[in-house]
Design a protein around this motif. Structure first.
Motif: not given
Length: 169
Positions: A74-96
Motif C-alpha cells: 500500500s502506497k500513498a496515491k499522490d506521494e511516494d510513501v509506502t504505508l504498509f507491506i504484507l506478505e503471506v505464504d498460505y498453504v493447503g494440504l490436499f488429498h487428490v
C-alpha cells in the motif's frame, strides 16, 4: 423389437478431493507509516501480487501441498510513501485421487487455491485492520487466468519447468 444389452460405457474415474489441512507458513506485516507518522490522511493505492506453488508431499501418496504467496503493498496515491507491506505464504494440504495425469497440474493450480482462498482473504483483512489500516478486502482471484498466464509465459520461454504463477491486481 429386441432388447439388446447396452454396450458397457467406460467409467470415469471417481475423483476424491479433500482438504487435509491449511495454515500460514510465513507472514510479515510491515507498518511503515507507524515509523514515520508525518500525516495520517493518505489516500492508499494497494497493489497485490499473487504467486502459486505446488509440490507433491514426500512419502504420502496422492497428497499435494499448494501454496498461495500473496504480497500486498500500500502506497500513498499522490506521494511516494509506502504505508504498509504484507506478505503471506498460505498453504493447503490436499488429498487428490482420480484426476487424470494430464489434468492434475491445472486441478492443483486452479481448484485447490479456490478452496483455501477465502481463509487467506480473512487473514489479510484481519491483519491489515489490526495493523491500524482499513481492512484490505481482497477481490476474488481468477486462478484459471493465473494458470493460463503461466502457461503462456512458459511457452514463450521455451517450456521452462516450474509450477509458479503470478498475477497483479
Amino acid at each position: 423389437m429386441t432388447d439388446a444389452p447396452e454396450a458397457p460405457t467406460p467409467q470415469q474415474p471417481q475423483i476424491r478431493f479433500n482438504v487435509l489441512n491449511q495454515y500460514v507458513r510465513d507472514m510479515s506485516f510491515e507498518n511503515i507509516l507507524a515509523r514515520n507518522p508525518v500525516r495520517a490522511n493518505y489516500t492508499p493505492d494497494v497493489q497485490v501480487q499473487v504467486g502459486l506453488d505446488v509440490k507433491k508431499r514426500d512419502g504420502a501418496e496422492n497428497q499435494y501441498e499448494v501454496a498461495i504467496k500473496l504480497k500486498a503493498t500500500s502506497k500513498a496515491k499522490d506521494e511516494d510513501v509506502t504505508l504498509f507491506i504484507l506478505e503471506v505464504d498460505y498453504v493447503g494440504l490436499f488429498h487428490v485421487e482420480g484426476v487424470p495425469d494430464e489434468q492434475l497440474q491445472p486441478f492443483l493450480l486452479i481448484e485447490c487455491p479456490r478452496q483455501i482462498f477465502p481463509f487467506l482473504r480473512r487473514i489479510v483483512s484481519d491483519v491489515t485492520r489490526d495493523g491500524g489500516f482499513p481492512p484490505l478486502n481482497l477481490e476474488n482471484i481468477d486462478f484459471l487466468q493465473i494458470f493460463r498466464q503461466e502457461m503462456q509465459r512458459r511457452a514463450a520461454a521455451g517450456g521452462a519447468n516450474g509450477a509458479n504463477g503470478a498475477q497483479q491486481a
